[in-house]
Motif scaffolding. Structure first.
Motif, PDB file in Angstrom:
ATOM      1  N   ALA A  12       0.850  -1.193   0.000  1.00 44.08           N
ATOM      2  CA  ALA A  12       0.000   0.000   0.000  1.00 44.08           C
ATOM      3  C   ALA A  12       0.879   1.234   0.000  1.00 44.08           C
ATOM      4  N   TYR A  13       0.584   2.163  -0.881  1.00 42.25           N
ATOM      5  CA  TYR A  13       1.236   3.465  -0.814  1.00 42.25           C
ATOM      6  C   TYR A  13       0.632   4.194   0.375  1.00 42.25           C
ATOM      7  N   ARG A  14       1.441   5.034   0.998  1.00 44.85           N
ATOM      8  CA  ARG A  14       1.021   5.724   2.205  1.00 44.85           C
ATOM      9  C   ARG A  14      -0.336   6.403   2.029  1.00 44.85           C
ATOM     10  N   GLY A  15      -1.236   6.119   2.934  1.00 46.90           N
ATOM     11  CA  GLY A  15      -2.535   6.786   2.925  1.00 46.90           C
ATOM     12  C   GLY A  15      -3.459   6.379   1.797  1.00 46.90           C
ATOM     13  N   ARG A  16      -3.109   5.267   1.129  1.00 44.75           N
ATOM     14  CA  ARG A  16      -3.931   4.846  -0.012  1.00 44.75           C
ATOM     15  C   ARG A  16      -4.412   3.407   0.225  1.00 44.75           C
ATOM     16  N   PRO A  17      -5.522   3.034  -0.448  1.00 42.59           N
ATOM     17  CA  PRO A  17      -5.930   1.629  -0.346  1.00 42.59           C
ATOM     18  C   PRO A  17      -4.853   0.712  -0.936  1.00 42.59           C
ATOM     19  N   GLY A  37      -3.209  -6.232 -17.154  1.00 44.92           N
ATOM     20  CA  GLY A  37      -4.236  -5.600 -16.336  1.00 44.92           C
ATOM     21  C   GLY A  37      -4.424  -4.169 -16.800  1.00 44.92           C
ATOM     22  N   GLU A  38      -5.553  -3.618 -16.408  1.00 45.82           N
ATOM     23  CA  GLU A  38      -5.858  -2.236 -16.786  1.00 45.82           C
ATOM     24  C   GLU A  38      -4.887  -1.287 -16.106  1.00 45.82           C
ATOM     25  N   SER A  39      -4.889  -0.059 -16.574  1.00 44.23           N
ATOM     26  CA  SER A  39      -4.102   0.975 -15.930  1.00 44.23           C
ATOM     27  C   SER A  39      -4.551   1.103 -14.462  1.00 44.23           C
ATOM     28  N   GLY A  40      -3.587   1.145 -13.560  1.00 44.85           N
ATOM     29  CA  GLY A  40      -3.910   1.256 -12.131  1.00 44.85           C
ATOM     30  C   GLY A  40      -4.112  -0.081 -11.441  1.00 44.85           C
ATOM     31  N   ALA A  41      -3.991  -1.191 -12.171  1.00 42.84           N
ATOM     32  CA  ALA A  41      -4.227  -2.524 -11.599  1.00 42.84           C
ATOM     33  C   ALA A  41      -3.122  -2.944 -10.625  1.00 42.84           C
ATOM     34  N   GLY A  42      -1.926  -2.324 -10.751  1.00 45.03           N
ATOM     35  CA  GLY A  42      -0.838  -2.677  -9.840  1.00 45.03           C
ATOM     36  C   GLY A  42       0.368  -3.295 -10.529  1.00 45.03           C
ATOM     37  N   LYS A  43       0.392  -3.292 -11.853  1.00 43.81           N
ATOM     38  CA  LYS A  43       1.468  -3.957 -12.605  1.00 43.81           C
ATOM     39  C   LYS A  43       2.844  -3.356 -12.309  1.00 43.81           C
ATOM     40  N   SER A  44       2.929  -2.026 -12.369  1.00 41.88           N
ATOM     41  CA  SER A  44       4.233  -1.391 -12.139  1.00 41.88           C
ATOM     42  C   SER A  44       4.686  -1.572 -10.697  1.00 41.88           C
TER      43      SER A  44
END
Ligand code: ADP
Ligand code: ADP
Length: 237
Positions: A12-17, A37-44
Motif C-alpha cells: 500500500a502506498y502511504r494513505g492509499r488503499p 491488467g488495466e491501468s492502475g491494476a498494480g502492474k508497475s
C-alpha cells in the motif's frame, strides 16, 4: 526449487488503499510470464517489488527458494545480478551523454562484475551482438539511434551481467508497430536460447503476451484474478 516466487504479497502506498493484495505466483526457469491488467491494476508496483526497488508491506519474495530481503544491501546487490529490467521509454532510459559502451557496461562496473577494460569491452560487444546491433555501435551515442535500436541498447545493458530474470515494463508500447514485432522476437529469442534467461513482461497488450509468454497473470485492483497457461487464460470465457 522455483526460480522466483511471490507469496501473498501486499503493498500500500502511504494513505492509499492496497495497490497489491494477496499476490502469489511461481516462476520456473524458461517459462516467460506476462503480467496484464488495466491501468492502475498494480502492474508497475508489482514489477518494482520484484526488482527490490520497493519493499512489500506484507508477504515474501523468494529467489531460488531463498527469501529476499531488500533491506539488506548485500541482498539487493545479489538481486541486481539476478534480475535486470527494461522500461517503456528507450528515450528517457538511456543517458544521452554516455557512449553506448559506457551505458551497456554500467551494470558490470556498478555490480563489481568486471573492471578490466578489455574484458568489459568484450562483454559489451557480445551483448551488442546478442541484441542484433553492430559492434561499432559501442562508440556512438543514444541520439544516433532509432527508438527500436535504443530499446536494443537498453536490453543489452540488462543482459550484460547475465541475469536469470529480465523484467520488461511495456517494452514495446513506445515503439512504432513494425519495430514492436522485432523487439518482441528479440525478447522471445533471449528467453528461449541456451542461456537460462526468463522474461517477465508487463503489458496492456495481450498480443505481446501471447507472442512471448507461456504463462500469464491478470491483475485487477491489485489482486490476481486469473493465472495459468497463456492459451488457457486467453481462451477462457
Ligand atoms: P499499473 O502499472 O497497473 O498502471 P500501478 O502499479 O502504477 O498500476 O498503480 C497501482 C495503484 O497504486 C493505482 O491505484 C495507483 O494510482 C497507485 N499508485 C501508483 N504509484 C503511486 C504512488 N507513487 N503513490 C501513490 N499511489 C500510487
Ligand atoms: P515515505 O517517503 O512517505 O516514507 P515511501 O513511498 O518512500 O514514502 O514509502 C512508504 C513506505 O513503504 C515506507 O515507510 C516503507 O515502509 C515502505 N517502503 C517503500 N519503499 C521501500 C524500500 N525501497 N525499502 C524499504 N521500505 C520501503
Amino acid at each position: 526449487t522455483a526460480l522466483f516466487e511471490a507469496r501473498e504479497l501486499g503493498f500500500a502506498y502511504r494513505g492509499r488503499p492496497d495497490a497489491l493484495a494477496d499476490v502469489s505466483f511461481t516462476l520456473e526457469t524458461g517459462e516467460n510470464l506476462g503480467i496484464v491488467g488495466e491501468s492502475g491494476a498494480g502492474k508497475s508496483t508489482l514489477l518494482r517489488l520484484m526488482l527490490g526497488l520497493t519493499r512489500p508491506s506484507s508477504g515474501t519474495l523468494l529467489t531460488d527458494g531463498s527469501a529476499f530481503d531488500s533491506r539488506s544491501r548485500s541482498a539487493l546487490r545479489a538481486h541486481r545480478r539476478f534480475a535486470q529490467a527494461v522500461f517503456q521509454d528507450p528515450y528517457s532510459s538511456l543517458d544521452p551523454r554516455q557512449s553506448v559502451e559506457r551505458i551497456i557496461a554500467e551494470p558490470l562496473r556498478s555490480l563489481g562484475i568486471e573492471r578490466a577494460r578489455a574484458a568489459v569491452h568484450q562483454r559489451v560487444s557480445a551483448a551488442l551482438e546478442s541484441v542484433g546491433l553492430p559492434a561499432d555501435a559501442a562508440g556512438r551515442y543514444p541520439h544516433e539511434f532509432s527508438g527500436g535500436q535504443r530499446q536494443r541498447i537498453a536490453i543489452a545493458r540488462a543482459i550484460v551481467p547475465n541475469p536469470r530474470l529480465l523484467l520488461a515494463d511495456e517494452p514495446v508500447s513506445a515503439l512504432d508497430v513494425s519495430t514492436r514485432v522485432r523487439i518482441i522476437e528479440l525478447l522471445a529469442e533471449l528467453g528461449s536460447g541456451e542461456s537460462p534467461l526468463t522474461v517477465v513482461v508487463v503489458s496492456h497488450d495481450l498480443g505481446v503476451v501471447a507472442a512471448l509468454c507461456q504463462r500469464m497473470l491478470v491483475l485487477e485492483n491489485g489482486r490476481v484474478v486469473e493465472q495459468g497457461r497463456t492459451d488457457a487464460v486467453l481462451s477462457a470465457p
